[in-house]
Design an enzyme around this catalytic site. Structure first.
Site, PDB file in Angstrom:
ATOM      1  N   SER A   1       0.791  -1.234   0.000  1.00  0.00           N
ATOM      2  CA  SER A   1       0.000   0.000   0.000  1.00  0.00           C
ATOM      3  C   SER A   1       0.822   1.282   0.000  1.00  0.00           C
ATOM      4  O   SER A   1       0.260   2.372  -0.160  1.00  0.00           O
ATOM      5  CB  SER A   1      -0.961   0.002   1.194  1.00  0.00           C
TER       6      SER A   1
ATOM      7  N   LYS B   1       0.191   3.634  -2.838  1.00  0.00           N
ATOM      8  CA  LYS B   1      -0.902   4.613  -2.816  1.00  0.00           C
ATOM      9  C   LYS B   1      -0.386   6.039  -2.649  1.00  0.00           C
ATOM     10  O   LYS B   1      -1.079   6.999  -2.996  1.00  0.00           O
ATOM     11  CB  LYS B   1      -1.891   4.264  -1.706  1.00  0.00           C
TER      12      LYS B   1
ATOM     13  N   SER C   1      -6.952   3.111   3.476  1.00  0.00           N
ATOM     14  CA  SER C   1      -6.086   2.384   2.540  1.00  0.00           C
ATOM     15  C   SER C   1      -6.923   1.603   1.526  1.00  0.00           C
ATOM     16  O   SER C   1      -6.593   0.473   1.136  1.00  0.00           O
ATOM     17  CB  SER C   1      -5.137   1.437   3.286  1.00  0.00           C
TER      18      SER C   1
END
Length: 385
Positions: free
Chosen positions: A58, A61, A123
């Protein structure tokens, strides 16, 4: 011409004189990969396998958000714009995926600001896919934009295959570049950086707290993202601010969520307490000399354009060293203000800071005799550099 290195003795003396009290032994993180910098100066405070590539999970991101924030800043998007939730986004990143999600309803439309909050706070993979499809038509097209933009802002190694960080062959980043990306987000988009510290977000009737475990610890943490893959373990890119200092750090390869929290807390505390800022040179103050060839003088004083502030380790100030690096000897004539080389500040064997150096004075072309003496000197001594 040879690459020359000169040690800056006066700078080292200034560092040691103002060293202050001694602290504990040097810090060592359990993280296999780590990189930490001071926000204001960009000084590297800790580096360990910082350029080793690993799957970002993640952390990817952060690059997705950079694309979005850049478009907002340039007026290409507005926070109130709505994005359609495709079945692909819903199945791949939404409720059916059993991954991190904001639970956006399939075939609904969601405002961009809500998608940003979902991607950062929760997330949410569905939020990132919805954004990617809305901006570029597909995840693949958006991933190309991510990598292109990464290169444009100076990230030379990081490559992105999707906007979520879900496992994909070829998707890789480094601890150094994730840390630099975090600093870039803070510097370039202050109006949006506050999303990273939002404690919770609710969408579609489902309340979720921010997944960043550092935010409740009262250590000044205000961002950014965590990540996990089976292949590379637990990672985090974090920011923290207190006592007029801000740090950015990335840790990767940790063994558990608990270890990630503890190691992040430790390195932030250490970074805040084990260094002191020292302004050791005023703007325009000469810092040292370099060799000149064919001029009316054999040495040239050099200076930085701006005042120089260093992050000094209080535990072992002697670990800090300074070097003037240039292609030398410098051929005459030289105009005052011409760029001559670089001042490097080293923390042990880690390059911590760099600043360009400029001629502090002009050097005229020497007489025929001066040039002849200089030429003989180069023949005799040049091979030694």
């Amino acid at each position: 011409m040879f690459r020359s290195v000169a040690t800056v003795a006066t700078l080292l003396l200034a560092i040691l004189v103002f060293a202050g009290p001694l602290w504990a032994a040097p810090f060592e993180s359990k993280a296999p990969r780590a990189f930490m910098i001071d926000a204001e100066t960009g000084a590297v405070l800790y580096s360990k396998n910082a350029d080793e590539l690993f799957p970002p999970a993640s952390l990817a991101k952060l690059m997705t958000m950079e694309i979005v924030f850049d478009a907002l800043k340039k007026g290409r998007l507005a926070l109130e714009e709505t994005f359609f939730v495709s079945e692909h986004a819903w199945r791949t990143g939404g409720a059916p995926s059993r991954t991190a999600t904001m639970f956006a309803a399939v075939k609904s439309s969601v405002p961009l600001e809500a998608l940003i909050k979902g991607a950062i706070v929760q997330s949410a993979n569905d939020a990132c896919i919805i954004i990617a499809e809305g901006m570029a038509g597909s995840e693949e097209n958006f991933a190309h934009l991510m990598t292109e933009r990464a290169r444009a802002i100076g990230l030379e190694k990081s490559t992105f295959v999707n906007p979520t960080g879900l496992p994909a062959e070829g998707q890789q980043v480094t601890a150094r570049e994730m840390t630099l990306l975090a600093r870039h987000l803070w510097r370039e988009y202050p109006e949006y950086y506050g999303y990273f510290s939002q404690p919770a977000f609710e969408w579609n009737g489902i309340f979720q707290r921010n997944r960043n475990p550092l935010l409740p610890l009262e250590i000044g943490a205000d961002g950014l993202k965590t990540g996990f893959t089976e292949a590379s373990g637990y990672a985090i890119t974090a920011s923290a601010a207190r006592q007029r200092r801000r740090l950015f750090v990335t840790l990767g390869g940790l063994a558990s969520e608990e270890e990630r929290v503890e190691e992040a807390r430790k390195i932030i505390d250490w970074g805040m307490r084990a260094f002191a800022k020292r302004e050791i040179l005023a703007a325009g103050e000469a810092i040292g000399e370099v060799n000149v060839y064919g001029g009316d003088k054999s040495r040239l004083a050099v200076r930085t354009a701006e005042s120089l502030t260093v992050l000094m380790p209080l535990d072992e100030p002697e670990r800090l060293s300074a070097r003037i690096v240039y292609q030398g000897p410098v051929p005459a004539p030289v105009e005052e203000g011409a760029e001559i080389g670089t001042l490097q500040i080293w923390l042990g064997d880690t390059l911590s800071q760099e600043a360009p150096l400029y001629a502090a004075e002009p050097v005229a072309k020497g007489t025929l005799r001066q040039r002849a003496v200089g030429a003989v000197g180069e023949l005799l001594l040049g091979w030694m550099r």
